[in-house]
Design a protein around this motif. Structure first.
Motif, PDB file in Angstrom:
ATOM      1  N   ALA A 552      19.171  33.097  97.019  1.00 51.71           N
ATOM      2  CA  ALA A 552      20.304  32.258  97.413  1.00 51.71           C
ATOM      3  C   ALA A 552      21.606  32.800  96.845  1.00 51.71           C
ATOM      4  CB  ALA A 552      20.078  30.822  96.949  1.00 51.71           C
ATOM      5  N   ALA A 553      21.566  33.265  95.587  1.00 48.60           N
ATOM      6  CA  ALA A 553      22.775  33.854  94.996  1.00 48.60           C
ATOM      7  C   ALA A 553      23.173  35.122  95.744  1.00 48.60           C
ATOM      8  CB  ALA A 553      22.534  34.157  93.513  1.00 48.60           C
ATOM      9  N   ALA A 554      22.172  35.942  96.102  1.00 48.07           N
ATOM     10  CA  ALA A 554      22.487  37.154  96.866  1.00 48.07           C
ATOM     11  C   ALA A 554      23.056  36.808  98.238  1.00 48.07           C
ATOM     12  CB  ALA A 554      21.226  38.004  97.010  1.00 48.07           C
ATOM     13  N   ALA A 555      22.515  35.770  98.874  1.00 47.48           N
ATOM     14  CA  ALA A 555      23.043  35.341 100.173  1.00 47.48           C
ATOM     15  C   ALA A 555      24.463  34.813 100.031  1.00 47.48           C
ATOM     16  CB  ALA A 555      22.135  34.263 100.765  1.00 47.48           C
ATOM     17  N   PHE A 556      24.719  34.090  98.938  1.00 46.56           N
ATOM     18  CA  PHE A 556      26.073  33.589  98.694  1.00 46.56           C
ATOM     19  C   PHE A 556      27.050  34.746  98.501  1.00 46.56           C
ATOM     20  CE2 PHE A 556      29.356  32.298  95.625  1.00 46.56           C
ATOM     21  CZ  PHE A 556      29.957  31.260  96.331  1.00 46.56           C
ATOM     22  N   GLY A 557      26.635  35.753  97.732  1.00 44.12           N
ATOM     23  CA  GLY A 557      27.486  36.925  97.550  1.00 44.12           C
ATOM     24  C   GLY A 557      27.723  37.671  98.849  1.00 44.12           C
ATOM     25  N   TYR A 558      26.672  37.757  99.674  1.00 41.41           N
ATOM     26  CA  TYR A 558      26.827  38.419 100.971  1.00 41.41           C
ATOM     27  C   TYR A 558      27.804  37.641 101.855  1.00 41.41           C
ATOM     28  CZ  TYR A 558      25.607  40.173 105.625  1.00 41.41           C
ATOM     29  OH  TYR A 558      25.667  40.701 106.881  1.00 41.41           O
ATOM     30  N   MET A 559      27.760  36.305 101.780  1.00 38.18           N
ATOM     31  CA  MET A 559      28.698  35.483 102.552  1.00 38.18           C
ATOM     32  C   MET A 559      30.126  35.723 102.109  1.00 38.18           C
ATOM     33  SD  MET A 559      26.581  31.876 102.723  1.00 38.18           S
ATOM     34  CE  MET A 559      27.932  31.011 103.524  1.00 38.18           C
ATOM     35  N   GLN A 560      30.339  35.899 100.812  1.00 34.58           N
ATOM     36  CA  GLN A 560      31.687  36.105 100.306  1.00 34.58           C
ATOM     37  C   GLN A 560      32.234  37.480 100.657  1.00 34.58           C
ATOM     38  OE1 GLN A 560      33.395  33.535  98.792  1.00 34.58           O
ATOM     39  NE2 GLN A 560      31.547  32.423  99.382  1.00 34.58           N
ATOM     40  N   LEU A 577      33.027  40.055  93.120  1.00 32.43           N
ATOM     41  CA  LEU A 577      31.876  39.161  93.166  1.00 32.43           C
ATOM     42  C   LEU A 577      31.475  38.617  91.803  1.00 32.43           C
ATOM     43  CD1 LEU A 577      29.471  40.820  95.767  1.00 32.43           C
ATOM     44  CD2 LEU A 577      30.852  38.755  96.022  1.00 32.43           C
ATOM     45  N   LEU A 578      31.874  39.277  90.731  1.00 33.97           N
ATOM     46  CA  LEU A 578      31.449  38.816  89.412  1.00 33.97           C
ATOM     47  C   LEU A 578      31.911  37.394  89.115  1.00 33.97           C
ATOM     48  CD1 LEU A 578      30.045  39.371  86.756  1.00 33.97           C
ATOM     49  CD2 LEU A 578      32.146  40.433  85.905  1.00 33.97           C
ATOM     50  N   PRO A 579      33.212  37.067  89.267  1.00 32.92           N
ATOM     51  CA  PRO A 579      33.607  35.666  89.037  1.00 32.92           C
ATOM     52  C   PRO A 579      32.921  34.697  89.991  1.00 32.92           C
ATOM     53  CG  PRO A 579      35.534  37.109  89.123  1.00 32.92           C
ATOM     54  CD  PRO A 579      34.374  37.905  89.589  1.00 32.92           C
ATOM     55  N   GLN A 580      32.679  35.133  91.238  1.00 34.11           N
ATOM     56  CA  GLN A 580      31.998  34.268  92.194  1.00 34.11           C
ATOM     57  C   GLN A 580      30.579  33.962  91.732  1.00 34.11           C
ATOM     58  OE1 GLN A 580      33.475  33.128  94.941  1.00 34.11           O
ATOM     59  NE2 GLN A 580      35.302  34.383  95.067  1.00 34.11           N
ATOM     60  N   MET A 581      29.884  34.975  91.236  1.00 34.86           N
ATOM     61  CA  MET A 581      28.512  34.772  90.774  1.00 34.86           C
ATOM     62  C   MET A 581      28.470  33.914  89.507  1.00 34.86           C
ATOM     63  SD  MET A 581      26.378  36.186  92.895  1.00 34.86           S
ATOM     64  CE  MET A 581      27.467  35.453  94.106  1.00 34.86           C
ATOM     65  N   VAL A 582      29.417  34.131  88.624  1.00 37.08           N
ATOM     66  CA  VAL A 582      29.471  33.313  87.402  1.00 37.08           C
ATOM     67  C   VAL A 582      29.687  31.850  87.766  1.00 37.08           C
ATOM     68  CG1 VAL A 582      30.826  32.848  85.321  1.00 37.08           C
ATOM     69  CG2 VAL A 582      30.235  35.209  85.929  1.00 37.08           C
ATOM     70  N   GLN A 583      30.587  31.578  88.698  1.00 32.81           N
ATOM     71  CA  GLN A 583      30.821  30.203  89.132  1.00 32.81           C
ATOM     72  C   GLN A 583      29.580  29.619  89.795  1.00 32.81           C
ATOM     73  OE1 GLN A 583      34.307  30.050  91.603  1.00 32.81           O
ATOM     74  NE2 GLN A 583      35.622  31.006  90.071  1.00 32.81           N
ATOM     75  N   PHE A 584      28.931  30.425  90.633  1.00 32.15           N
ATOM     76  CA  PHE A 584      27.735  29.940  91.330  1.00 32.15           C
ATOM     77  C   PHE A 584      26.651  29.527  90.348  1.00 32.15           C
ATOM     78  CE2 PHE A 584      23.573  30.643  93.236  1.00 32.15           C
ATOM     79  CZ  PHE A 584      23.666  29.949  94.430  1.00 32.15           C
TER      80      PHE A 584
END
Length: 716
Positions: A552-560, A577-584
């Motif tokens: 799911a995190a990888a899919a979220f990163g792919y969406m971004q 993507l690093l701040p996005q993943m930290v927030q997720f």
């Protein structure tokens, strides 16, 4: 023949010598400019460009008074301005200056030589702040100290005075302090009154009030809506009135459009008003899809807490290009007739005494028929004259042709601009429009993509996609038909060739891990029973949950990062993507903790691992819908954005519903109780975030305190 050859060689040598002698001078002149010129696109990317305007001289500092006019002056003296507030250039390129401190209007010729001064002997001026010259030669003066508008003929004779309009439509509390005005071809006056938030005061040629023209709108936030909802009438009346920004200045072009600038607003500081008072700029910029609410007045670096640009005056040239001056950052910004930025530049106000080209306090700006800009410096009591550079002329010429729809004629000029500065985005946009016009949609899409223009790229992509379908429709239909036949054949023969339950079912039966991972499909079909199975039947474990969470995190990163920039313009400048993943992960884990804490206090039956597993499985829609939608975004246009946004919304709603059913199934709550628990969990999550923020802030302050004590001890 020999003598002819010698003459040609001699001529080329002379030309080469001349070029070598001239070019160093131009390079030296360019390097000595007191300011840098920039461009900023809709994504905020800053590009350094060649100078658009070059200092051409100063008027007012050493300008000799060469003649006598109304209210004569010593012909041997100097033109000494005193806090001038406005200037205007008429059709003959004569310069009219509102010399406020000297209570006069000064007229200069096209070369800056003094012609006359106007003081209106029969009714002396008092602090005149604005001047306007009608095409018929009449001179209008905003006589601020006398609270009136004065109309003179071309010879300076008083024709009419316009005092405060006598009408019930203007409230008694309204303060009539005219500081600027424009007059249209009909003779109607549009008066800027100091601090008048109602808009320009429109008067007919006889001075009768018509209406307030082009007022700004009051900004209305979500907090304002909340106050209106919960406040009583008495509480709301005690609130300070929220007023729109007052218009600071106005200008009018040859087509009758009236332009206004406003200081006390953060967006839409420039308006281009038609005769009905409707703004013509919104939605017309190249980056309107990225930035629907436009902010005018450019700065190099704008940090939070910095004062917004305060636009003081505007001028419009024959091509409709708008140039504004900013009194806070001392910047000059130029936009085309659709509000697209062309250039902005400025200098160091600290060193701006009488340095050529640098303005300390820009009070007004105007342009002549040759495209030269005249910037009035209120502090140094002079006018800086700027002439277009060769690069600026090329941009203006190409952009004017583009605005007129003459894309083929503009293309070679844009090519030259692009050759001179490959990072200048307007050149890419101009070339893209030319390519689109000649139906070279692939090149247009490439150029629009490079420039980051969402709307243009979407239109070009639509054309390319249409051509592809027209050329490949038959092949695509044959492929679909063949795939359908194979699918039906497989459904018929698989029952005979494969064992009962199918090969996949056999594998799932034999591998326990596959059964736990496949439980996510049970949750998709029967969510409450599926989450109940996680709690009471051990249908999930740590490994399967972590796999779904990571997927799911990888899919979220792919969406971004993988969404087409038509729907996610940020990808044009790159996604970190690093701040996005930290927030997720941070928000997800905070949700798990907060939900467990709240439910454990309110008779929830779920254990921490049950909440952890269930929250992982609830993210499955991000994988199931997010990845295909992201891939699909590369085949959709702006006109089909409803499909993209609907699918994304469906994924979000599905995740929310799964979270509700997870709480219901794991903790054995009713549906209403689950919603209530989720709201409490979100509130708890907010408290946790605030506490973490306070802890980090206090820790930072403690570290600084200890560091300062250490430095003090070391110094002593």
């Amino acid at each position: 023949m020999k003598s002819r050859t010698l003459r040609i060689v001699s001529l080329w040598l002379a030309v080469a010598a001349a070029i070598s002698a001239v070019l160093p001078l131009h390079r030296a002149a360019a390097s000595e400019l007191p300011y840098e010129t920039y461009y900023k696109d809709g994504f905020g990317q800053l590009v350094h460009t060649q100078a658009a305007y070059i200092p051409a001289g100063i008027i007012g500092y050493n300008t000799a008074i060469a003649g006598q006019g109304s209210g004569s002056a010593d012909s041997t003296g100097k033109l000494q301005l005193n806090q001038p507030k406005d200037l205007f250039i008429d059709q003959k390129d004569h310069v009219f200056i509102a010399d406020t401190g000297n209570n006069r209007i000064v007229e200069l010729d096209a070369q800056g030589a003094f012609i006359r001064q106007i003081t209106v002997d029969e009714s002396p001026l008092n602090k005149p702040s604005g001047v306007f010259v009608h095409p018929n030669g009449d001179i209008y003066i905003a006589d601020t100290g006398n609270n009136r508008i004065v109309r003179l003929n071309a010879g300076g004779k008083l024709l009419k005075e316009y005092g405060r309009p006598d009408t019930d439509y203007i409230p008694a509390s309204f303060k009539y302090d005219p500081v600027n005005l424009v007059v249209d071809k009909r003779g109607f006056l549009y008066v800027t009154s100091l601090g008048a938030f109602q808009g320009l005061i429109e008067l007919d040629p006889d001075g009768q009030f018509v209406s307030f023209f082009g007022p700004n709108r009051v900004s209305f936030s979500v907090f304002d809506a909340f106050k209106r909802l919960v406040y009583t009438r008495e509480m709301y009346q005690r609130e300070l009135k929220k007023l729109p920004g007052a218009i600071a200045n106005a200008a009018i072009d040859n087509q009758g459009f009236i332009y206004t600038v406003t200081k006390e607003v953060a967006s839409d500081q420039i308006k281009k008003l038609n005769i009905a008072g409707l703004d013509q700029l919104p939605g017309k910029g190249d980056f309107s899809s990225v930035e629907p609410v436009r902010s005018y007045g450019e700065v190099l670096k704008h940090r939070a807490g910095d004062m917004n640009p305060q636009l003081n005056d505007i001028t419009v040239d024959e091509s409709g290009n708008m140039t504004v001056v900013d009194t806070v950052w001392n910047m000059i910004s130029q936009y085309d007739q659709n509000g697209n930025l062309l250039f902005f530049w400025g200098g160091d106000a600290i060193t701006a005494t009488s340095k050529t080209g640098v303005v300390k306090t820009p009070a007004a700006i105007a342009n002549d028929s040759k495209g030269n800009l005249y910037v009035l410096d209120n502090t140094n009591n002079l006018i800086q004259v700027l002439r277009p550079s060769e690069f600026g002329k090329l941009v203006h010429q190409a952009n004017a042709l583009t605005q007129e729809g003459k894309y083929e004629e503009s293309e070679p000029i844009w090519e030259e601009v692009h050759r001179l500065n490959t990072q200048y985005t307007p050149a890419l946009i101009g070339l893209a429009k030319a390519a689109y016009k000649r139906q070279d949609y692939e090149r247009a899409a490439q150029l629009y993509s490079q420039a980051g223009v969402v709307g243009g790229y979407s239109d070009s992509f639509w054309q390319n996609r249409l051509i592809w379908f027209q050329n490949n429709f038959g092949l695509a239909m044959n492929f679909v038909l063949a795939a359908g036949i194979l699918f039906l054949a497989w459904g018929k023969w698989s029952r005979k060739l494969l064992p009962a339950g199918g090969l996949g079912g056999k594998l799932r039966m034999d591998i326990p891990f596959a059964k736990k991972l496949g439980h996510v499909f049970t949750i998709a079909r029967h969510p409450v029973d599926g989450f109940y199975g996680i709690r009471h039947e051990q249908k999930a474990n740590l490994l399967s949950s972590l796999i779904i969470l990571i997927a799911a995190a990888a899919a979220f990163g792919y969406m971004q990062a993988g969404t087409n920039f038509v729907f996610n313009p940020k990808v044009h400048v790159g996604i970190d993507l690093l701040p996005q993943m930290v927030q997720f992960f941070g928000l997800w884990f905070g949700w798990v903790v907060s939900n467990y804490l709240v439910s454990s206090l309110l008779r929830g039956e779920g254990r921490f691992r049950d909440v952890f597993y269930g929250s992982c499985y609830a993210l499955f829609p991000i994988i199931l819908i997010g990845i295909p939608v992201t891939y699909l975004s590369n085949a959709l246009t702006l006109d089909e954005s409803a499909i993209y946004h609907f699918l994304k919304l469906a994924a979000v709603i599905w995740v929310v519903l799964l979270a509700v059913w997870m709480v219901q199934g794991v903790h054995n709550y009713t549906f209403i109780e689950s919603v209530f628990i989720i709201l409490l969990s979100i509130f708890t999550l907010l408290i946790i975030v605030i506490l973490i923020f306070l802890f980090v802030s206090l820790s930072y302050e403690l570290v600084n305190f200890i560091k300062s004590i250490y430095q003090e001890v070391i110094i002593r």
